[in-house]
Every structure is written in structure tokens, then in C-alpha cells.
Design a protein around this motif. Structure first.
Motif, mmCIF file in Angstrom:
data_model
loop_
_atom_site.group_PDB
_atom_site.id
_atom_site.type_symbol
_atom_site.label_atom_id
_atom_site.label_comp_id
_atom_site.label_asym_id
_atom_site.label_seq_id
_atom_site.Cartn_x
_atom_site.Cartn_y
_atom_site.Cartn_z
ATOM 1 N N ARG A 1 17.539 -5.287 -32.079
ATOM 2 C CA ARG A 1 18.025 -4.693 -33.330
ATOM 3 C C ARG A 1 19.476 -4.307 -33.182
ATOM 4 O O ARG A 1 19.881 -3.721 -32.186
ATOM 5 N N VAL A 2 20.239 -4.622 -34.183
ATOM 6 C CA VAL A 2 21.642 -4.236 -34.215
ATOM 7 C C VAL A 2 21.697 -2.739 -34.548
ATOM 8 O O VAL A 2 21.010 -2.291 -35.468
ATOM 9 N N PRO A 3 22.489 -1.964 -33.808
ATOM 10 C CA PRO A 3 22.574 -0.528 -34.113
ATOM 11 C C PRO A 3 23.070 -0.296 -35.542
ATOM 12 O O PRO A 3 23.882 -1.052 -36.072
ATOM 13 N N LEU A 4 22.550 0.757 -36.153
ATOM 14 C CA LEU A 4 22.962 1.099 -37.506
ATOM 15 C C LEU A 4 24.354 1.707 -37.493
ATOM 16 O O LEU A 4 24.736 2.395 -36.552
ATOM 17 N N THR A 5 25.071 1.467 -38.555
ATOM 18 C CA THR A 5 26.388 2.080 -38.707
ATOM 19 C C THR A 5 26.205 3.516 -39.194
ATOM 20 O O THR A 5 25.126 3.900 -39.650
ATOM 21 N N ARG B 1 23.158 5.101 -41.556
ATOM 22 C CA ARG B 1 22.403 6.306 -41.194
ATOM 23 C C ARG B 1 22.504 7.357 -42.294
ATOM 24 O O ARG B 1 21.508 7.976 -42.670
ATOM 25 N N ARG C 1 14.357 8.908 -39.792
ATOM 26 C CA ARG C 1 14.044 8.144 -38.581
ATOM 27 C C ARG C 1 13.804 6.669 -38.884
ATOM 28 O O ARG C 1 13.830 5.841 -37.981
#
Length: 88
Positions: free
Chosen positions: A3-7, A11, A51
């Protein structure tokens, strides 16, 4: 699958979504709303607490219907102005 981290914007949008849903739920219990939307109470809890900041469209649509929210209102309430880039 990775999974690509959220910006930060993603968030924040998820936090706003959770806040809107909590307010719309009012005094109804989490299990009541979750059952009405066809999702688990745990999924609703994760969305409301941020979350799970990127739920599927179908989950959002089901929650909106269960809470008598229009998708347009929900979309507008969750908008976040992206930060200006250094080149702008």
C-alpha cells in the motif's frame, strides 16, 4: 500488494469524513447504523476514528443512505485544500 502511504491531505479528509459521520449518527448506536448500511460495526468504528480514511465508494454511499446524507453534502464536508507547492 504494497500500500502506498497516505498523504497528509488524504488523512485529513478521512478524519473529516469520520467527524461528519459521527455527527450524522447522533444518538443512534454504531451497530444500528452499521447494520442499516450493511457493514460491520468495526468497519464503521475504523472509518469514524480515521483508522480507515479511504473507504470504498460503495461503503460511503451505503453509510450516506443509512444516515440520510446526500453524497454531495458528504463530499463538500470532506474537502481539504491541498497545500500550495513550493513552485506555485
Amino acid at each position: 500488494m504494497v500500500r502506498v502511504p497516505l498523504t497528509a491531505v488524504e488523512r485529513l479528509r478521512g478524519e473529516r469524513l469520520g467527524a461528519v459521520l459521527r455527527r450524522a449518527r447522533g444518538t443512534r448506536s454504531m451497530p444500528q447504523v452499521a447494520v442499516a448500511a450493511g457493514i460491520s460495526p468495526e468497519t464503521l468504528r475504523k472509518i469514524e476514528t480515521g483508522r480507515a480514511p479511504t473507504p470504498s465508494f460503495f461503503t460511503i454511499a451505503a453509510l450516506a443512505a443509512a444516515l440520510d446524507l446526500s453524497l454531495d453534502e458528504l463530499f463538500a464536508a470532506c474537502q481539504v485544500e491541498p497545500p500550495l507547492s513550493a513552485s506555485a
